[in-house]
Scaffold this active site. Structure first.
Site, PDB file in Angstrom:
ATOM      1  N   HIS A 101       0.821  -1.212   0.000  1.00  0.00           N
ATOM      2  CA  HIS A 101       0.000   0.000   0.000  1.00  0.00           C
ATOM      3  C   HIS A 101       0.859   1.268   0.000  1.00  0.00           C
ATOM      4  CE1 HIS A 101      -3.665  -2.288   0.961  1.00  0.00           C
ATOM      5  NE2 HIS A 101      -3.061  -2.837   1.979  1.00  0.00           N
TER       6      HIS A 101
HETATM    7  O1  RIB Z   1      -5.163   0.585   4.423  1.00  0.00           O
HETATM    8  C1  RIB Z   1      -3.764   0.456   4.323  1.00  0.00           C
HETATM    9  C2  RIB Z   1      -3.075   1.499   5.140  1.00  0.00           C
HETATM   10  O2  RIB Z   1      -3.366   1.294   6.508  1.00  0.00           O
HETATM   11  C3  RIB Z   1      -1.540   1.421   5.029  1.00  0.00           C
HETATM   12  O3  RIB Z   1      -1.012   2.707   5.168  1.00  0.00           O
HETATM   13  C4  RIB Z   1      -1.157   0.581   6.209  1.00  0.00           C
HETATM   14  O4  RIB Z   1       0.159   0.878   6.681  1.00  0.00           O
HETATM   15  C5  RIB Z   1      -2.175   1.015   7.230  1.00  0.00           C
HETATM   16  O5  RIB Z   1      -1.690   2.219   7.804  1.00  0.00           O
END
Ligand code: RIB
Ligand code: CA
Length: 311
Positions: A239
């Site tokens: 992500h």
């Molecule tokens: O939904 C994914 C996000 O939430 C990413 O930034 C992960 O590190 C959590 O913070």
């Protein structure tokens, strides 16, 4: 020649850690400073984890503590996914060189923006609490920032509720302040980040290099992999590396300009990023570049190249 002065705001967590390593390895980036926010884990852990990851890769950046909880409400940590310490339960030492700055994150971010007026790229990969506080406390900050690139939200699915993505869900009020700030925003939401998957073959390849960074990448992903493998995933979504690689390699991605605002009063929809991408009725302005797709193989190849060049 460093092209992009960058500030990273993160809730170091597993994928934040990998994004930080990639940012450190990208030659086009000058990482000016880092701020930690409460998100995946409580602030003490996200702050010390950021120090721990910098120590792992022999990197020395100023790191600042930010918000201990969202603007409203209590922390909503994600230790089931990120492990009890936020790093997949991998134990890393806090480097002896670590400097525990007293300056709050929002003040340090503003000072950095004053030094790089109109050029500082803010990459925010956790809940947007620190960013919202900074924009509110320092009215000139919005005009000093070049772009805010976030991992957060979605034009479609949710991952904490059917409507909301974690970073926005944890602090929807902060996210609303950011989307209304007038700063150009690049939103890397779940639409694209769920496609940016690192597979077991990828992390085994990195571990086989024998470097600290390669072995850590494999080891810290085992905790989330336990959950995701049972949910039918082919690997672990990177992500937080999406806004990082978008900054330097936008050609890998597909994006559209859109109006984006955040639901802050809903019950079922609390924390949803509402976009006008697929709607006849449009918002008043296109306040965000919404990233929707990525060439996954090229993305992963560049990410692996970054990590492979670290100690
Ligand atoms: O939904 C994914 C996000 O939430 C990413 O930034 C992960 O590190 C959590 O913070
Ligand atoms: Ca994060």
């Amino acid at each position: 020649m460093k092209k992009y002065p960058v500030w990273l705001d993160c809730d170091t967590g597993v994928d934040d850690a990998i994004a930080l390593m990639a940012l450190h390895a990208l030659e086009e980036v000058e990482l000016i400073g880092i701020s930690a926010v409460c998100g995946n884990a409580l602030l003490d852990d996200t702050f010390t984890n950021t120090h721990r990851v910098c120590g792992l890769i022999d990197a020395n950046y100023p790191i600042f503590r930010g918000a201990e909880k969202p603007l409203f409400g209590e922390p909503h940590v994600s230790t089931l996914f990120h492990g009890s310490n936020g790093l997949g339960d991998v134990q890393l030492p806090i480097p002896e060189s670590a400097v525990m700055h007293d300056t709050p994150a929002w003040e340090a971010l503003h000072e950095a923006a004053l030094v790089h007026p109109g050029e500082l790229r803010l990459i925010a990969i956790g809940p947007l609490t620190n960013v919202a506080i900074a924009l509110t406390k320092y009215p000139d900050l919005a005009s000093l920032l070049h772009t805010i690139l976030i991992m957060g939200g979605s034009a479609s699915v949710g991952n904490v509720t059917p409507a909301a993505e974690f970073n926005i869900y944890v602090d929807p009020h902060a996210a609303q302040i950011v989307f209304k700030s007038g700063v150009p925003i690049v939103m890397c939401g779940l639409d694209v980040t769920l496609k940016a998957v690192l597979t077991p073959e990828d992390w085994d390849e990195l571990a086989a290099i024998g470097s600290k960074a390669g072995r850590f990448t494999r080891n810290c992903l085992q905790q989330p992999w336990k959950m995701l493998s049972q949910m039918g995933f082919s690997g672990v979504p990177m992500h937080d590396s999406c806004p990082v690689l978008y900054l330097v390699h936008p050609e890998l991605f597909t994006a559209e300009e859109a109006g984006v605002y955040v639901e802050t009063h809903g019950t079922i929809t609390q924390g949803k990023t509402v976009t006008d991408l697929y709607s006849d009725k449009q918002f008043d302005k296109k306040n965000a570049t919404v990233v929707l797709d990525v060439e996954r193989d090229r993305f992963i190849a560049i990410l692996k190249d970054c990590i492979s060049r670290l100690p």
